[in-house]
Design a protein around this motif. Structure first.
Motif, short mmCIF file in Angstrom:
data_model
loop_
_atom_site.label_atom_id
_atom_site.label_comp_id
_atom_site.label_asym_id
_atom_site.label_seq_id
_atom_site.Cartn_x
_atom_site.Cartn_y
_atom_site.Cartn_z
N GLU A 10 -90.35 -24.38 -47.71
CA GLU A 10 -89.48 -25.32 -48.40
C GLU A 10 -88.29 -24.61 -49.03
OE1 GLU A 10 -91.13 -27.40 -51.80
OE2 GLU A 10 -92.51 -25.75 -52.24
N THR A 11 -88.49 -23.36 -49.45
CA THR A 11 -87.38 -22.58 -50.01
C THR A 11 -86.34 -22.31 -48.93
OG1 THR A 11 -88.76 -21.51 -51.69
CG2 THR A 11 -86.75 -20.36 -51.03
N CYS A 12 -86.79 -21.93 -47.76
CA CYS A 12 -85.89 -21.65 -46.63
C CYS A 12 -84.94 -22.81 -46.39
CB CYS A 12 -86.71 -21.35 -45.38
SG CYS A 12 -85.78 -21.37 -43.84
N TYR A 13 -85.49 -24.00 -46.26
CA TYR A 13 -84.66 -25.17 -45.94
C TYR A 13 -83.87 -25.66 -47.16
CZ TYR A 13 -87.33 -25.12 -41.63
OH TYR A 13 -87.89 -24.74 -40.44
N ALA A 14 -84.41 -25.45 -48.35
CA ALA A 14 -83.73 -25.90 -49.57
C ALA A 14 -82.42 -25.16 -49.80
CB ALA A 14 -84.65 -25.72 -50.78
N VAL A 15 -82.34 -23.89 -49.35
CA VAL A 15 -81.12 -23.12 -49.56
C VAL A 15 -80.19 -23.12 -48.35
CG1 VAL A 15 -82.20 -21.65 -51.31
CG2 VAL A 15 -82.18 -20.92 -48.91
N GLY A 16 -80.54 -23.92 -47.34
CA GLY A 16 -79.58 -24.13 -46.26
C GLY A 16 -79.84 -23.43 -44.94
N PHE A 17 -80.97 -22.70 -44.83
CA PHE A 17 -81.27 -22.06 -43.55
C PHE A 17 -82.02 -23.03 -42.64
CE2 PHE A 17 -80.82 -18.40 -46.40
CZ PHE A 17 -79.94 -17.62 -45.66
N GLU A 18 -81.74 -22.94 -41.34
CA GLU A 18 -82.38 -23.84 -40.38
C GLU A 18 -83.48 -23.14 -39.59
OE1 GLU A 18 -79.13 -25.23 -38.03
OE2 GLU A 18 -78.38 -26.58 -39.59
N SER A 19 -83.58 -21.82 -39.75
CA SER A 19 -84.58 -21.04 -39.03
C SER A 19 -85.39 -20.21 -40.02
CB SER A 19 -83.90 -20.11 -38.01
OG SER A 19 -84.79 -19.12 -37.56
N LEU A 20 -86.70 -20.40 -40.03
CA LEU A 20 -87.56 -19.65 -40.94
C LEU A 20 -87.57 -18.17 -40.59
CD1 LEU A 20 -89.51 -19.79 -43.31
CD2 LEU A 20 -91.36 -20.26 -41.68
N SER A 21 -87.55 -17.86 -39.30
CA SER A 21 -87.59 -16.45 -38.89
C SER A 21 -86.30 -15.74 -39.32
CB SER A 21 -87.77 -16.33 -37.38
OG SER A 21 -86.70 -16.95 -36.67
N TYR A 22 -85.16 -16.44 -39.20
CA TYR A 22 -83.89 -15.83 -39.63
C TYR A 22 -83.87 -15.66 -41.14
CZ TYR A 22 -78.91 -15.06 -40.35
OH TYR A 22 -77.71 -14.55 -40.73
N PHE A 23 -84.38 -16.64 -41.86
CA PHE A 23 -84.46 -16.56 -43.32
C PHE A 23 -85.28 -15.34 -43.73
CE2 PHE A 23 -87.13 -17.67 -47.07
CZ PHE A 23 -86.14 -17.59 -48.04
N ASN A 24 -86.45 -15.16 -43.11
CA ASN A 24 -87.30 -14.01 -43.44
C ASN A 24 -86.60 -12.69 -43.15
OD1 ASN A 24 -89.53 -15.50 -44.32
ND2 ASN A 24 -90.35 -15.72 -42.26
N LYS A 25 -85.92 -12.63 -42.01
CA LYS A 25 -85.22 -11.41 -41.62
C LYS A 25 -84.09 -11.08 -42.58
CE LYS A 25 -82.68 -9.40 -37.70
NZ LYS A 25 -82.18 -9.64 -36.31
N LEU A 26 -83.29 -12.10 -42.94
CA LEU A 26 -82.16 -11.87 -43.83
C LEU A 26 -82.63 -11.56 -45.25
CD1 LEU A 26 -79.05 -11.94 -43.78
CD2 LEU A 26 -79.17 -14.30 -44.57
N PHE A 27 -83.68 -12.23 -45.70
CA PHE A 27 -84.23 -11.97 -47.04
C PHE A 27 -84.67 -10.51 -47.14
CE2 PHE A 27 -87.09 -12.00 -50.59
CZ PHE A 27 -86.71 -13.07 -51.39
N ASN A 28 -85.33 -10.02 -46.12
CA ASN A 28 -85.80 -8.64 -46.11
C ASN A 28 -84.62 -7.66 -46.07
OD1 ASN A 28 -88.00 -6.68 -45.88
ND2 ASN A 28 -87.18 -6.29 -43.85
N LYS A 29 -83.59 -8.01 -45.32
CA LYS A 29 -82.42 -7.14 -45.22
C LYS A 29 -81.71 -7.02 -46.56
CE LYS A 29 -77.98 -6.71 -42.81
NZ LYS A 29 -77.06 -7.32 -41.81
N ILE A 30 -81.59 -8.10 -47.29
CA ILE A 30 -80.84 -8.12 -48.54
C ILE A 30 -81.65 -7.59 -49.71
CG2 ILE A 30 -79.77 -9.65 -50.26
CD1 ILE A 30 -78.70 -11.32 -47.95
N THR A 31 -82.94 -7.93 -49.76
CA THR A 31 -83.75 -7.57 -50.93
C THR A 31 -84.66 -6.37 -50.70
OG1 THR A 31 -85.66 -8.97 -50.39
CG2 THR A 31 -83.81 -10.02 -51.55
N GLY A 32 -84.89 -6.02 -49.43
CA GLY A 32 -85.80 -4.92 -49.13
C GLY A 32 -87.25 -5.36 -49.08
N LYS A 33 -87.50 -6.67 -49.24
CA LYS A 33 -88.85 -7.22 -49.17
C LYS A 33 -88.80 -8.52 -48.39
CE LYS A 33 -90.42 -5.54 -53.70
NZ LYS A 33 -90.96 -5.97 -55.02
N ASN A 34 -89.92 -8.86 -47.74
CA ASN A 34 -89.94 -10.19 -47.15
C ASN A 34 -90.29 -11.20 -48.24
OD1 ASN A 34 -92.86 -10.50 -47.38
ND2 ASN A 34 -93.06 -9.15 -45.61
#
Length: 283
Positions: free
Chosen positions: A247-271
């Protein structure tokens, strides 16, 4: 659109510093002042914009800002309750003593580093935060002595990041007439949809190519990268409020859960899952 604001800092008679807790979260105050400033803020997640540096902070932030560095108020657009301690120091806070007295040599170097903006982390931030919160219980003289000891502690810490390149020209920001406020407002209202760079360019009266060049020069990020980082900062806030990852993924505007996880990890260093677990453990 208004120019960057020169903040006039008023000091109490007989004091070389100002200690206060501003609350300006509904105000975009992109400003500068000749006074040095030490800022500590506790909040779920916020924006840090100092000079050309833009990033998000989570839970808390401790930043020392040098003279005449443009910066945004650290409580801008905070959605939940927060606590802030700000100390502003006269430009000649220690007069010539800071450069002449050997005892002040490490503090002198800290004040020089502040010209780039310095963000502290780790144990340093934790210790200094508690000391800053207790300052209001002290007399004016003891506040000054405690501040000097805090600066000495910060000066000897290795837990810090410089926020801007050493050679950055702050004059660029002081002359800049295009307000980032309109950009922030647009992104804040549309980050969970599909922010359109053409619309925001029009808002600041630039062509799209000119805006893209301006924005990259101003933030060292593309518009898309900035929007994505803003989304991830909002996602961290939601995860800390115990929202689930999908629900967080879609609430902030991402349409792909896998892309959200990948980008979150890239920016924060954690999934997202590990981030949420670490937050729960700290509670």
């Amino acid at each position: 659109m208004n120019e960057i604001q020169l903040e006039k800092v008023d000091f109490e008679p007989g004091k070389s510093f100002k200690l206060f807790s501003p609350r300006l979260r509904n105000t975009f105050l992109w400003h500068y002042h000749p006074e040095f400033e030490l800022v500590y803020v506790e909040a779920d997640a916020g924006i840090r914009h100092v000079g050309s540096h833009i990033s998000g902070y989570t839970q808390s932030d401790l930043v020392f800002i040098g003279s005449s560095i443009p910066h945004l108020n650290f409580d801008y657009r905070l959605r939940s309750e927060y606590h802030q301690v700000v100390i502003q120091l006269r430009e000649d806070f220690l007069g010539s003593a800071i450069g002449l007295s050997p005892e002040f040599s490490v503090i002198h170097q800290l004040f020089k580093r502040a010209g780039a903006g310095v963000a502290f982390y780790g144990e340093t931030k934790t210790i200094v935060a508690e000391r800053l919160k207790q300052l209001h219980n002290l007399s004016s003289f003891k506040q000054l002595i405690e501040l000097m000891d805090i600066f000495h502690f910060l000066a000897n810490s290795n837990e810090y990041d410089l926020l801007n390149d050493d050679g950055i020209s702050m004059q660029f920001f002081l002359k800049d007439k295009v307000r980032m406020g309109a950009v922030y407002e647009y992104i804040d209202a549309n980050y969970n949809r599909k922010p359109d760079v053409n619309i925001v360019a029009e808002k600041v009266h630039l062509t799209t190519p000119a805006f893209c060049r301006y924005f990259k020069r101003q933030t060292n990020m593309t518009f898309t990268d900035f929007v994505n980082q803003y989304r991830i900062d909002m996602a961290k806030n939601l995860l800390m409020q115990d929202k689930n990852i999908t629900e967080t993924c879609y609430a902030v505007g991402f349409e792909s859960l896998s892309y959200f996880n990948k980008l979150f990890n890239k920016i924060t260093g954690k999934n997202p899952s590990d981030f949420k677990k670490s937050w729960i453990i700290r509670q």
